[in-house]
Design an enzyme around this catalytic site. Sequence first.
Site, mmCIF file in Angstrom:
data_model
loop_
_atom_site.group_PDB
_atom_site.id
_atom_site.type_symbol
_atom_site.label_atom_id
_atom_site.label_comp_id
_atom_site.label_asym_id
_atom_site.label_seq_id
_atom_site.Cartn_x
_atom_site.Cartn_y
_atom_site.Cartn_z
ATOM 1 N N ASP A 1 37.738 49.972 34.350
ATOM 2 C CA ASP A 1 36.328 50.278 34.133
ATOM 3 C C ASP A 1 35.689 50.794 35.423
ATOM 4 O OD1 ASP A 1 34.138 49.988 32.146
ATOM 5 O OD2 ASP A 1 33.288 48.629 33.636
ATOM 6 N N GLU B 1 56.186 46.274 40.613
ATOM 7 C CA GLU B 1 57.058 45.087 40.580
ATOM 8 C C GLU B 1 57.322 44.627 39.153
ATOM 9 O OE1 GLU B 1 55.554 41.865 42.979
ATOM 10 O OE2 GLU B 1 55.289 43.279 44.643
#
Length: 574
Positions: free
Chosen positions: A230, A274
């Site tokens: 956002d 990751e």
Amino acid sequence: MSQPLSPVAGESRSRPQGPASGTRDGAWWRHAVIYQIYPRSFADADGDGMGDLAGIRARLPHLVDLGVDAVWLSPWYVSPQADAGYDVADYCDIDPVFGTLAEAEQLIAEARQAGIRTIVDLVPNHCSDQHPWFRAAVAAGPGSTERDAFHFRPGRGAHGELPPNDWPSNFGGPAWTRVTGPDGTPEEWYLHMFAPGQPDWNWENPRVATQFDDILVFWLERGVAGFRIDVADNLVKAAGLPDLVDYSGESPQPWADQDGVHAIYRRWRSVLEEHSRPGDEKVFVGELWSDRPERFARYLRADELHTGFNFDFLKVPWQAPAMREVIDATLEAHGPVGAPATWVLSNHDTTRHVTRYGRADTGYGFDRAARHGSPVDLEAGWRRARAGALLTLALPGSTYIYQGDELGLWEVEDIPAELLQDPAVAGTGGADPGRDGCRVPLPWSGGTAPFGFSPDGSANEPWLPQPASWAALTVAAQAADPGSALVLYRTALALRKQLPAFGDGPLDWWPEGGRAQDGVLAFTRGADGKLACIVNQSGQGIRLPDATEVLLASGPLGDGAVLPPDTAVWLRRE
Ligand code: NOJ
């Protein structure tokens, strides 16, 4: 010339788990079709008039039939709903109005099982004034470490009675609200670029950054495919929070597009990497209302966000030269950073494009009040929206569908004032008509409201009233109609999966297909240029080029291979 494929209704609902379009090269998100779910308006299973997670789970078959690769869910977190959930009080739990965390986990897993990835909405610029950190900050008083997680400042004027600077809130009035001390005396002010219930985080504070690392990991561990960010360019503010009138920085405003924001996204990217695996990459899509392509592209560098919403395309009028210019500028900006473009026509903040394309001014602007209620030619809007669907799905990159686009829903502009909930309405004293008109609950079936949005006999009406004429636009009605918008979308998505040249990859303008200055957008896709899309915006019928086979058309073709105005075709060149 052969005739268009007949639309394929009722595609098989189960697709194998794994990359959504396994035959294509490149990562899934470089060519995905992503469907935006606005949870409060999608489907209401418990009959309280507000959509919920049980409703979404029950309606997953609709998304499978439609053929989307992923969903993006607008916020579902614990929230007082001061801005429809974009005011988050707990980033790691679900608002009871929508359901429970266990249901969210089930939804993510069931969608994935059906071949649909889940992108969640992350709101890192601000939280809710009910977030525990903000409540603690107010209680802790001036100068406290708690307050440093937000932007608290003393006011100006003899008694601190004026806001600390001249920044306006996006929802009207100043971007500052004054708090009162325990004894009731007015004290410091806090910054909120949106509603007063949405205090901005201070991203200079390392605790804020660490908190968001943990939030990312929390949702990644629950199987999400990524995050929509956002107001992605607002997190970092210009040092010293200078007045807008005095600001002379590189970006247009002191609260937007500051250079420091890129470090946040580099850090987030490494968190995401990751958790990514080949074929199961996790992604970011940024909400970036930048009208400077070169600044926009900086967010899409290889170690930052994967994609950003292409709002220039959403804003552009239904005119071939202007559209071609935006398409060219988009591809030019994305090329050097190697990011795929995104194509979006509507979302929960903007006027639905059926309405927009039916007006005299077919562009989108933030001057909602000036456009609201101006005459709409719905037939023209529908024709153009159908053609726009084939255009966006043929352009290189990923495409977003806002819930209800596939039904041809229009902007509801006659919601009674007392039912409007968008804080922009109250914040501007009603001057801004707000965004509720594009957030009206979906019609699923039946001849009267709530059209299957809530179960029959529910005690509560939908949180916003649905137009009676949406009886003709329900999913059930359209599924049975081969000429409907829904069947067009289903057919287009099914076909796009079989045509790897659509999605990511080269685009070449196709002179023999027509020219933008004559009102025609025509381009070929893929290295061999065998696939083409033509959109006729010229106002008169044009003859389709020879030696082409029509794969799909957005509307009926005229006799003698004529492409009528406001109609698009996908062609195979022989
Ligand atoms: C953008 C969101 O899309 C919008 O709905 C919201 O009001 C603002 N950001 C504030 O979070």
